[in-house]
Design a protein around this motif. Structure first.
Motif, PDB file in Angstrom:
ATOM      1  N   VAL A 221      -1.286 -86.131 -23.536  1.00 14.84           N
ATOM      2  CA  VAL A 221      -1.867 -85.703 -22.248  1.00 14.84           C
ATOM      3  C   VAL A 221      -1.189 -84.410 -21.773  1.00 14.84           C
ATOM      4  CG1 VAL A 221      -2.196 -86.338 -19.813  1.00 14.84           C
ATOM      5  CG2 VAL A 221      -2.508 -88.061 -21.606  1.00 14.84           C
ATOM      6  N   ILE A 222       0.126 -84.356 -21.885  1.00 15.73           N
ATOM      7  CA  ILE A 222       0.845 -83.144 -21.429  1.00 15.73           C
ATOM      8  C   ILE A 222       0.388 -81.942 -22.263  1.00 15.73           C
ATOM      9  CG2 ILE A 222       3.098 -82.053 -21.068  1.00 15.73           C
ATOM     10  CD1 ILE A 222       4.300 -84.907 -20.975  1.00 15.73           C
ATOM     11  N   PHE A 223       0.287 -82.169 -23.582  1.00 12.70           N
ATOM     12  CA  PHE A 223      -0.127 -81.076 -24.467  1.00 12.70           C
ATOM     13  C   PHE A 223      -1.555 -80.609 -24.124  1.00 12.70           C
ATOM     14  CE2 PHE A 223      -2.283 -79.912 -28.520  1.00 12.70           C
ATOM     15  CZ  PHE A 223      -1.708 -78.646 -28.637  1.00 12.70           C
ATOM     16  N   ALA A 224      -2.439 -81.564 -23.832  1.00  4.69           N
ATOM     17  CA  ALA A 224      -3.819 -81.190 -23.454  1.00  4.69           C
ATOM     18  C   ALA A 224      -3.791 -80.320 -22.190  1.00  4.69           C
ATOM     19  CB  ALA A 224      -4.662 -82.442 -23.218  1.00  4.69           C
ATOM     20  N   ASN A 225      -2.899 -80.656 -21.251  1.00  9.40           N
ATOM     21  CA  ASN A 225      -2.792 -79.844 -20.026  1.00  9.40           C
ATOM     22  C   ASN A 225      -2.221 -78.457 -20.319  1.00  9.40           C
ATOM     23  OD1 ASN A 225      -3.923 -81.815 -18.431  1.00  9.40           O
ATOM     24  ND2 ASN A 225      -1.962 -82.776 -17.963  1.00  9.40           N
ATOM     25  N   VAL A 226      -1.316 -78.387 -21.294  1.00  6.07           N
ATOM     26  CA  VAL A 226      -0.782 -77.074 -21.686  1.00  6.07           C
ATOM     27  C   VAL A 226      -1.895 -76.219 -22.285  1.00  6.07           C
ATOM     28  CG1 VAL A 226       0.766 -75.886 -23.313  1.00  6.07           C
ATOM     29  CG2 VAL A 226       1.616 -77.832 -21.995  1.00  6.07           C
ATOM     30  N   THR A 227      -2.718 -76.806 -23.150  1.00 10.07           N
ATOM     31  CA  THR A 227      -3.793 -76.007 -23.770  1.00 10.07           C
ATOM     32  C   THR A 227      -4.810 -75.554 -22.708  1.00 10.07           C
ATOM     33  OG1 THR A 227      -4.980 -77.997 -24.402  1.00 10.07           O
ATOM     34  CG2 THR A 227      -3.626 -77.006 -26.089  1.00 10.07           C
ATOM     35  N   LYS A 228      -4.991 -76.381 -21.665  1.00  5.04           N
ATOM     36  CA  LYS A 228      -5.891 -75.952 -20.573  1.00  5.04           C
ATOM     37  C   LYS A 228      -5.322 -74.722 -19.862  1.00  5.04           C
ATOM     38  CE  LYS A 228      -7.971 -80.345 -19.397  1.00  5.04           C
ATOM     39  NZ  LYS A 228      -7.617 -81.534 -18.648  1.00  5.04           N
ATOM     40  N   LEU A 229      -3.995 -74.714 -19.696  1.00  6.60           N
ATOM     41  CA  LEU A 229      -3.358 -73.547 -19.056  1.00  6.60           C
ATOM     42  C   LEU A 229      -3.656 -72.270 -19.830  1.00  6.60           C
ATOM     43  CD1 LEU A 229       0.377 -74.453 -18.288  1.00  6.60           C
ATOM     44  CD2 LEU A 229      -1.465 -74.201 -16.658  1.00  6.60           C
ATOM     45  N   PHE A 230      -3.698 -72.420 -21.177  1.00  6.18           N
ATOM     46  CA  PHE A 230      -3.827 -71.247 -22.051  1.00  6.18           C
ATOM     47  C   PHE A 230      -5.266 -70.952 -22.477  1.00  6.18           C
ATOM     48  CE2 PHE A 230       0.741 -71.898 -22.701  1.00  6.18           C
ATOM     49  CZ  PHE A 230       1.184 -70.587 -22.658  1.00  6.18           C
ATOM     50  N   GLU A 231      -6.252 -71.600 -21.851  1.00  5.99           N
ATOM     51  CA  GLU A 231      -7.641 -71.365 -22.279  1.00  5.99           C
ATOM     52  C   GLU A 231      -7.969 -69.872 -22.251  1.00  5.99           C
ATOM     53  OE1 GLU A 231     -10.260 -73.827 -19.979  1.00  5.99           O
ATOM     54  OE2 GLU A 231      -9.746 -75.573 -21.191  1.00  5.99           O
ATOM     55  N   THR A 232      -8.826 -69.419 -23.178  1.00  3.00           N
ATOM     56  CA  THR A 232      -9.145 -67.974 -23.236  1.00  3.00           C
ATOM     57  C   THR A 232     -10.102 -67.582 -22.112  1.00  3.00           C
ATOM     58  OG1 THR A 232     -10.830 -68.596 -24.850  1.00  3.00           O
ATOM     59  CG2 THR A 232      -8.837 -67.583 -25.690  1.00  3.00           C
TER      60      THR A 232
END
Ligand code: NAP
Length: 441
Positions: A430-441
């Protein structure tokens, strides 16, 4: 198969991403040809503009020629008349595909309270498009008189719902038309000219870095933030559609280009994605997952220290004391930040206790993400780990109290130093999914 000869004119051009982007679009759309850079100074424009119009299918136009190119054209598209600037030429006709790029991002503007930051070229286009869409528009510029000039221009075009921004108001949508936060000044954030409502949308024209610190901060607050990279790609696609109208433009294949453009940007203008937080917050696990996902190197600062010292950290503390350890830690952090290329770095929990490290991070091209976990969550994750000196107490109760006391003393430092604060109480996925959301293009 369509065939074109195209390029970009501007001065200076530096490390333009345009050749890479256009080549990828051409490849995805079955267009055969070349896209080249033509660095042409303002003095050279009268000589080269007619030659390029004859020799090439078309070309893009960037600073400082977007207005200067107009007298050389036989005709212009309605959007060029509207904004007084062209960014694309085909034959001897001028177009403005920045508008297409912006509109394709789907920024909510209809009946919304919109704040526009800046009063330059791109801001001018966004102002008119926001008003056309039915927005209630407020404009902020660092020179208030420039905001007033733009407001007058909008009114002359018949739009009335436009006024100067007042500080402290809440907006549904914020549009950034300033270069605040652009690489290399990645720690700059947008001017504090208004508050974004819950569920609101921030649109950033900046595409480098992708995303900017401001985009990431809004995302961490659960708000919608759109990076300028999408606009950049879509204005390029719109130009290719003008040059090669018979080519096959497949939306799915074209959307796959976006992450590759970002990767290329990170190669040309490296960023370090840095995780900080207390022990057990997930810095190493999430850092490694993030690095794998973006296919960039992962560095665990504590591992680097152990590698250099040739002994465990506990031994450095026991033999040489904390001061020596902190000095080493600082030197190794400095070295890693200076390494070429983008990377993910996880910091030891005490790195920020040294003020010099905070200053180092603020000088580097980096984003510092604080993984913030609650004491009871951290305890569950680390309570059996006796290798951690802080937990090596006479009983579990004392170890817990020691941990909470240390966490409370460090939390203000993490909060102050971090560019982005991300809750880290769930499991790693879940934390990793939130990190990838932060970095969305
Ligand atoms: P521009 O005409 O030079 O306008 C820039 C505006 O930002 C001006 O209002 C300027 O104010 C203001 N500004 C500059 N530095 C500032 C600061 N430190 N604080 C507050 N305001 C500041 O430039 P532009 O062509 O509109 O481009 C603006 C941004 O959009 C650039 O970052 C550019 O890279 C980006 N862009 C993106 C795309 C895309 O496809 N994503 C396309 C075009 C442009 P003053 O007038 O007082 O200097």
């Amino acid at each position: 198969m369509s065939a074109i000869k195209a390029g970009l004119i501007g001065y200076p051009l530096g490390h333009s991403m345009s050749p890479y982007i256009h080549e990828r679009i051409m490849e995805a759309s079955g267009i055969f040809g070349k896209y080249e850079l033509y660095e042409i100074s303002p003095e050279e424009l009268p000589k080269y503009a007619p030659i390029l119009m004859k020799e090439l299918t078309g070309f893009n136009v960037t600073i400082p020629h977007k207005v200067a190119i107009l007298p050389f054209l036989d005709d212009v598209a309605p959007m060029v008349k509207e904004y007084g600037a062209a960014n694309t030429v085909c034959g001897r006709i001028g177009y403005n595909t920045d508008v297409d790029g912006f509109l394709s991002c789907g920024v909510p503007m209809k009946d919304k309270k919109v704040l526009l930051l800046g009063a330059g070229g791109v801001a001018r286009m966004m102002a008119i498009e926001a008003l056309k869409a039915g927005a209630d528009l407020s404009i902020w510029a660092r020179s208030p008189e420039k905001a007033l000039v733009l407001i007058d221009e909008c009114k002359e075009k018949g739009y009335e719902k436009v006024k100067p921004a007042e500080s402290g108001l809440v907006y549904d949508t914020i549009l950034n038309g300033t270069p605040c936060g652009m690489w290399p000044k990645v720690h700059d954030v947008i001017p504090d000219a208004g508050i974004l409502a819950e569920g609101g949308t921030f649109f950033d024209t900046i595409y480098n870095p992708c995303p900017t610190k401001t985009c990431m901060q809004y995302r961490a607050e659960g708000k919608n933030a759109i990076s300028g990279l999408k606009m950049l790609l879509n204005q390029a696609i719109a130009a290719e559609k003008i040059w090669a109208p018979d080519a096959h433009f497949d939306d799915k294949r074209l959307s796959e280009i976006l992450p590759d453009v970002r990767k290329k940007l990170w190669e040309k203008n490296p960023m370090k994605m840095i995780f900080t937080g207390f022990m057990g917050a997930g810095k190493t696990t999430i850092g490694r997952m993030t690095a794998n996902y973006f296919k960039i190197p992962f560095i665990d600062l504590d591992d680097k220290i152990v590698e250099v010292a040739g002994c465990p950290i506990r031994e450095i503390f026991e033999k040489d004391g904390e001061e020596t350890f902190r000095r080493m830690e600082h030197e190794i952090l400095k070295r890693e930040l200076e390494q070429p290329g983008s990377a993910v770095i996880s910091l030891g929990g005490g790195v920020l206790t040294n003020e010099k490290n905070e200053a180092l991070l603020k000088e580097s091209k980096s984003v510092l993400i604080y993984l913030k976990a609650k004491p009871e969550v951290i305890w569950e994750r680390v309570k059996h780990d006796r290798s951690r000196p802080l937990l090596d107490a006479k009983d579990a109760d004392t170890a817990y109290k020691n941990m909470v006391a240390r966490l409370e003393s460090r939390e203000p430092t993490y909060e102050r130093a971090a560019d982005v604060v991300l809750e880290a109480n769930e499991n790693a996925e879940v934390i990793f999914a939130n990190v990838t959301k932060l970095f969305e293009t």
